[in-house]
Design a protein around this motif. Structure first.
Motif, PDB file in Angstrom:
ATOM      1  N   TYR A 147       0.894  -1.371   0.015  1.00 56.10           N
ATOM      2  CA  TYR A 147      -0.076  -0.152   0.060  1.00 56.10           C
ATOM      3  C   TYR A 147       0.941   1.124   0.035  1.00 56.10           C
ATOM      4  O   TYR A 147       0.231   2.370   0.263  1.00 56.10           O
ATOM      5  CB  TYR A 147      -0.873  -0.117   1.200  1.00 56.10           C
ATOM      6  CG  TYR A 147      -2.040  -1.129   1.022  1.00 56.10           C
ATOM      7  CD1 TYR A 147      -3.551  -0.255   0.672  1.00 56.10           C
ATOM      8  CD2 TYR A 147      -2.028  -2.289   1.268  1.00 56.10           C
ATOM      9  CE1 TYR A 147      -4.379  -1.235   0.450  1.00 56.10           C
ATOM     10  CE2 TYR A 147      -3.182  -3.092   1.199  1.00 56.10           C
ATOM     11  CZ  TYR A 147      -4.177  -2.669   0.915  1.00 56.10           C
ATOM     12  OH  TYR A 147      -5.385  -3.265   0.827  1.00 56.10           O
ATOM     13  N   GLU A 148       2.207   1.327  -0.342  1.00 54.26           N
ATOM     14  CA  GLU A 148       3.159   2.334  -0.405  1.00 54.26           C
ATOM     15  C   GLU A 148       2.462   3.397  -1.116  1.00 54.26           C
ATOM     16  O   GLU A 148       2.647   4.634  -0.913  1.00 54.26           O
ATOM     17  CB  GLU A 148       4.191   1.951  -0.750  1.00 54.26           C
ATOM     18  CG  GLU A 148       5.481   3.172  -0.727  1.00 54.26           C
ATOM     19  CD  GLU A 148       6.778   2.647  -0.596  1.00 54.26           C
ATOM     20  OE1 GLU A 148       7.709   3.447  -0.717  1.00 54.26           O
ATOM     21  OE2 GLU A 148       7.069   1.442  -1.071  1.00 54.26           O
ATOM     22  N   ASP A 149       1.973   2.994  -2.429  1.00 56.18           N
ATOM     23  CA  ASP A 149       1.493   4.245  -3.132  1.00 56.18           C
ATOM     24  C   ASP A 149       0.223   5.010  -2.652  1.00 56.18           C
ATOM     25  O   ASP A 149      -0.091   5.925  -3.245  1.00 56.18           O
ATOM     26  CB  ASP A 149       1.156   3.655  -4.589  1.00 56.18           C
ATOM     27  CG  ASP A 149       0.040   2.601  -4.594  1.00 56.18           C
ATOM     28  OD1 ASP A 149      -0.008   1.852  -3.544  1.00 56.18           O
ATOM     29  OD2 ASP A 149      -0.452   2.428  -5.460  1.00 56.18           O
ATOM     30  N   ARG A 150      -0.543   4.450  -1.594  1.00 60.31           N
ATOM     31  CA  ARG A 150      -1.560   4.858  -1.123  1.00 60.31           C
ATOM     32  C   ARG A 150      -1.125   5.312   0.192  1.00 60.31           C
ATOM     33  O   ARG A 150      -2.162   5.760   1.102  1.00 60.31           O
ATOM     34  CB  ARG A 150      -2.760   3.998  -1.111  1.00 60.31           C
ATOM     35  CG  ARG A 150      -3.170   3.370  -2.340  1.00 60.31           C
ATOM     36  CD  ARG A 150      -3.700   4.322  -3.202  1.00 60.31           C
ATOM     37  NE  ARG A 150      -4.861   4.667  -3.018  1.00 60.31           N
ATOM     38  CZ  ARG A 150      -6.100   4.487  -3.027  1.00 60.31           C
ATOM     39  NH1 ARG A 150      -6.124   3.424  -3.636  1.00 60.31           N
ATOM     40  NH2 ARG A 150      -7.206   5.079  -2.767  1.00 60.31           N
ATOM     41  N   PHE A 151       0.028   5.477   0.793  1.00 64.33           N
ATOM     42  CA  PHE A 151       0.565   5.752   2.189  1.00 64.33           C
ATOM     43  C   PHE A 151       0.023   7.054   2.578  1.00 64.33           C
ATOM     44  O   PHE A 151      -0.522   7.476   3.763  1.00 64.33           O
ATOM     45  CB  PHE A 151       1.835   5.370   2.394  1.00 64.33           C
ATOM     46  CG  PHE A 151       2.449   5.963   3.567  1.00 64.33           C
ATOM     47  CD1 PHE A 151       2.359   5.302   4.681  1.00 64.33           C
ATOM     48  CD2 PHE A 151       3.043   7.041   3.929  1.00 64.33           C
ATOM     49  CE1 PHE A 151       2.710   5.733   5.914  1.00 64.33           C
ATOM     50  CE2 PHE A 151       3.783   7.598   4.845  1.00 64.33           C
ATOM     51  CZ  PHE A 151       3.532   6.984   6.137  1.00 64.33           C
ATOM     52  N   ALA A 152       0.430   8.205   1.840  1.00 67.21           N
ATOM     53  CA  ALA A 152       0.054   9.528   2.105  1.00 67.21           C
ATOM     54  C   ALA A 152      -1.645   9.668   2.406  1.00 67.21           C
ATOM     55  O   ALA A 152      -1.952  10.417   3.187  1.00 67.21           O
ATOM     56  CB  ALA A 152       0.138  10.477   0.900  1.00 67.21           C
ATOM     57  N   GLU A 153      -2.384   8.868   1.580  1.00 71.34           N
ATOM     58  CA  GLU A 153      -3.755   9.008   1.853  1.00 71.34           C
ATOM     59  C   GLU A 153      -4.326   8.191   3.307  1.00 71.34           C
ATOM     60  O   GLU A 153      -5.196   8.838   3.825  1.00 71.34           O
ATOM     61  CB  GLU A 153      -4.511   8.327   0.525  1.00 71.34           C
ATOM     62  CG  GLU A 153      -6.039   8.418   0.517  1.00 71.34           C
ATOM     63  CD  GLU A 153      -6.863   7.729  -0.549  1.00 71.34           C
ATOM     64  OE1 GLU A 153      -8.027   7.568  -0.655  1.00 71.34           O
ATOM     65  OE2 GLU A 153      -5.966   7.321  -1.482  1.00 71.34           O
ATOM     66  N   ILE A 154      -3.782   7.152   3.463  1.00 65.79           N
ATOM     67  CA  ILE A 154      -4.125   6.630   4.591  1.00 65.79           C
ATOM     68  C   ILE A 154      -3.626   7.377   5.988  1.00 65.79           C
ATOM     69  O   ILE A 154      -4.326   7.446   6.809  1.00 65.79           O
ATOM     70  CB  ILE A 154      -3.342   5.132   4.517  1.00 65.79           C
ATOM     71  CG1 ILE A 154      -3.948   4.212   3.503  1.00 65.79           C
ATOM     72  CG2 ILE A 154      -3.589   4.397   5.907  1.00 65.79           C
ATOM     73  CD1 ILE A 154      -3.179   3.013   3.184  1.00 65.79           C
ATOM     74  N   LEU A 155      -2.312   7.694   5.740  1.00 65.55           N
ATOM     75  CA  LEU A 155      -1.812   8.550   6.700  1.00 65.55           C
ATOM     76  C   LEU A 155      -2.740   9.791   7.168  1.00 65.55           C
ATOM     77  O   LEU A 155      -2.861  10.134   8.155  1.00 65.55           O
ATOM     78  CB  LEU A 155      -0.398   8.991   6.548  1.00 65.55           C
ATOM     79  CG  LEU A 155       0.284   9.808   7.574  1.00 65.55           C
ATOM     80  CD1 LEU A 155       0.376   8.868   8.983  1.00 65.55           C
ATOM     81  CD2 LEU A 155       1.736  10.189   7.011  1.00 65.55           C
ATOM     82  N   LYS A 156      -3.367  10.417   6.090  1.00 64.63           N
ATOM     83  CA  LYS A 156      -4.169  11.766   6.228  1.00 64.63           C
ATOM     84  C   LYS A 156      -5.439  11.215   6.901  1.00 64.63           C
ATOM     85  O   LYS A 156      -5.952  12.014   7.770  1.00 64.63           O
ATOM     86  CB  LYS A 156      -4.678  12.319   4.779  1.00 64.63           C
ATOM     87  CG  LYS A 156      -5.331  13.401   4.919  1.00 64.63           C
ATOM     88  CD  LYS A 156      -5.306  13.878   3.434  1.00 64.63           C
ATOM     89  CE  LYS A 156      -6.238  15.260   3.208  1.00 64.63           C
ATOM     90  NZ  LYS A 156      -7.613  15.194   3.875  1.00 64.63           N
ATOM     91  N   LYS A 157      -5.884  10.197   6.479  1.00 66.61           N
ATOM     92  CA  LYS A 157      -7.344   9.723   7.343  1.00 66.61           C
ATOM     93  C   LYS A 157      -7.003   9.403   8.761  1.00 66.61           C
ATOM     94  O   LYS A 157      -7.903   9.881   9.602  1.00 66.61           O
ATOM     95  CB  LYS A 157      -7.568   8.426   6.726  1.00 66.61           C
ATOM     96  CG  LYS A 157      -8.496   8.513   5.321  1.00 66.61           C
ATOM     97  CD  LYS A 157      -8.775   6.911   4.603  1.00 66.61           C
ATOM     98  CE  LYS A 157      -9.835   7.051   3.594  1.00 66.61           C
ATOM     99  NZ  LYS A 157     -11.068   7.191   4.110  1.00 66.61           N
ATOM    100  N   ALA A 158      -5.597   8.770   8.937  1.00 67.07           N
ATOM    101  CA  ALA A 158      -5.391   8.396  10.465  1.00 67.07           C
ATOM    102  C   ALA A 158      -5.256   9.641  11.328  1.00 67.07           C
ATOM    103  O   ALA A 158      -5.840   9.816  12.224  1.00 67.07           O
ATOM    104  CB  ALA A 158      -4.456   7.420  10.370  1.00 67.07           C
ATOM    105  N   SER A 159      -4.362  10.545  10.650  1.00 65.87           N
ATOM    106  CA  SER A 159      -3.931  11.728  11.365  1.00 65.87           C
ATOM    107  C   SER A 159      -5.378  12.980  11.548  1.00 65.87           C
ATOM    108  O   SER A 159      -5.324  13.494  12.637  1.00 65.87           O
ATOM    109  CB  SER A 159      -2.868  12.537  10.632  1.00 65.87           C
ATOM    110  OG  SER A 159      -3.325  12.969   9.270  1.00 65.87           O
ATOM    111  N   GLU A 160      -6.253  12.718  10.689  1.00 63.09           N
ATOM    112  CA  GLU A 160      -7.467  13.579  10.712  1.00 63.09           C
ATOM    113  C   GLU A 160      -8.224  13.126  11.990  1.00 63.09           C
ATOM    114  O   GLU A 160      -8.677  14.014  12.535  1.00 63.09           O
ATOM    115  CB  GLU A 160      -8.390  13.608   9.572  1.00 63.09           C
ATOM    116  CG  GLU A 160      -7.410  14.546   8.378  1.00 63.09           C
ATOM    117  CD  GLU A 160      -8.274  14.666   7.248  1.00 63.09           C
ATOM    118  OE1 GLU A 160      -9.351  13.756   7.033  1.00 63.09           O
ATOM    119  OE2 GLU A 160      -7.958  15.552   6.262  1.00 63.09           O
ATOM    120  N   HIS A 161      -8.392  11.882  11.950  1.00 60.25           N
ATOM    121  CA  HIS A 161      -9.229  11.249  13.144  1.00 60.25           C
ATOM    122  C   HIS A 161      -8.689  11.724  14.503  1.00 60.25           C
ATOM    123  O   HIS A 161      -9.403  11.999  15.302  1.00 60.25           O
ATOM    124  CB  HIS A 161      -9.403   9.803  12.857  1.00 60.25           C
ATOM    125  CG  HIS A 161     -10.429   9.467  13.895  1.00 60.25           C
ATOM    126  ND1 HIS A 161     -10.059   8.166  14.416  1.00 60.25           N
ATOM    127  CD2 HIS A 161     -11.509   9.863  14.439  1.00 60.25           C
ATOM    128  CE1 HIS A 161     -11.290   7.746  15.356  1.00 60.25           C
ATOM    129  NE2 HIS A 161     -12.077   8.744  15.271  1.00 60.25           N
TER     130      HIS A 161
END
Length: 361
Positions: A147-161
């Motif tokens: 999922y490295e190519d989606r890492f930024a998106e996943i990290l954004k979801k986690a950090s926003e919560h």
């Protein structure tokens, strides 16, 4: 102690720390595998703190790594509070007191990225408790390197919560090594913990209380505060998993740190008490920042609450005028053009800023 014994102790401590880190990664990865094989479970909504239950006898400590656990409502209570015994005249208060309806988890479930975001959130909170930065390489192990190519998106979801629940911002602290850390929105001691140790931050609770004071006209009665906190399952005299003993935290610690003002209502018999923003709250945040925090919980924008938004804008303008006045005074007092660095803080304290009561619209 002989040098040989000290070396052995240090080596033992390093091995224990390494085992704890490895266990944290293994636990999160095991959770990922279990989730992918099972029926999707509901994701904690904004305002839900993931709270681990007390460990059963003989079980491993929850401090060893991130785990999925039942969620308890927290920050969303600030936008679901309704004034007891009163019909609201303001459309803003009605909207602020009604959280946005969430889709049914039975029908929507979790997509794969949301599952990964939940796991990453747990790992980031684990590293926060351990007072350690989170490395991108380790986070990729948690979510799966594929999922490295989606890492930024996943990290954004986690950090926003995390930001919505705990009022912590995720910041990249070292670019070459891609390491991240969670930083409190307010300058509370120990990065939001109030007291030393490895606990979870108290910033989210404080931001909720500041928001409650704001929407109650910049002054909230103690009865209103505790009624509001009960919606977060926070009760006076009952120890909370995250906040400890709430009464001491709110009426002693946060007052001592000057984030809250706790005073007796004049001429009240029997004595009643009320809360206001303290000087440090005025200096380190603003009504606009608190409104943004509340709006994010409601999945909306600050301007969706026009009455409070206008009040927050006036607050921003007053602070800007105070800073401009300070600069003008500094130029008069310092012919060389040097601006004394200590001239600003006194002008930003709450006693120098007029506090306006909100009027119903």
């Amino acid at each position: 102690m002989p040098r040989g014994h000290k070396s052995k102790l240090r080596a033992c401590e390093k091995r224990q720390q390494a085992r704890g880190e490895t266990q944290g990664l293994q636990d999160a990865q095991a959770t990922t595998a279990a989730e992918e094989e099972s029926t999707p479970s509901p994701s904690p909504q904004p305002g839900a703190v993931v709270q681990s239950p007390p460990a059963a006898a003989g079980s491993r400590s929850t401090s060893q790594g991130p785990r999925r656990a039942p969620a308890t409502t927290t920050a969303s209570a600030s936008v679901s509070y309704t004034t007891s015994g009163k019909a609201s005249d303001s459309q803003d208060e009605a909207r602020a007191s009604t959280p946005k309806a969430q889709p049914s988890t039975e029908s929507s479930g979790l997509d794969s990225l949301s599952k990964k975001a939940v796991l990453l959130e747990q790992y980031l909170l684990y590293k926060y408790k351990m007072k350690q930065p989170a490395m991108k390489a380790d986070m990729l192990k948690i979510i799966n390197p594929n999922y490295e190519d989606r890492f930024a998106e996943i990290l954004k979801k986690a950090s926003e919560h995390i930001e919505a629940v705990f009022a912590l911002e995720l910041k990249e602290v070292d670019l070459p090594s891609h390491s991240y850390d969670l930083v409190s929105k307010l300058k509370l001691p120990n990065n939001g913990r109030v007291r030393g140790g490895r606990g979870l931050p108290k910033t989210g609770l404080l931001m909720n209380i500041l928001g409650m004071i704001f929407i109650k006209g910049n002054c909230a009665s103690e009865e209103d505060i505790w009624k509001f906190l009960s919606m977060m399952q926070v009760y006076a005299g009952r120890k909370h998993y995250i906040y400890g003993e709430p009464r001491k935290l709110i009426t002693k610690d946060l007052v001592r740190l000057q984030y809250l003002e706790y005073r007796q209502v004049p001429n009240s018999d029997p004595p009643r008490y009320e809360f206001l923003w303290g000087p440090k709250a005025h200096a380190e945040t603003s009504k606009m920042e608190v409104l943004k925090f509340m709006a994010k919980i409601s999945d909306t924008v600050p301007s969706a609450f026009p009455c409070y938004y206008e009040e927050a804008l006036r607050d921003e303008e007053e602070k800007a005028r105070a800073i401009d006045a300070a600069k003008a005074t500094a130029k008069v007092c310092a012919p060389s053009g040097a601006v004394p660095s200590n001239i600003y803080p006194p002008l930003l304290k709450s006693e120098n800023l007029p506090v306006k009561k909100l009027t119903s619209q």
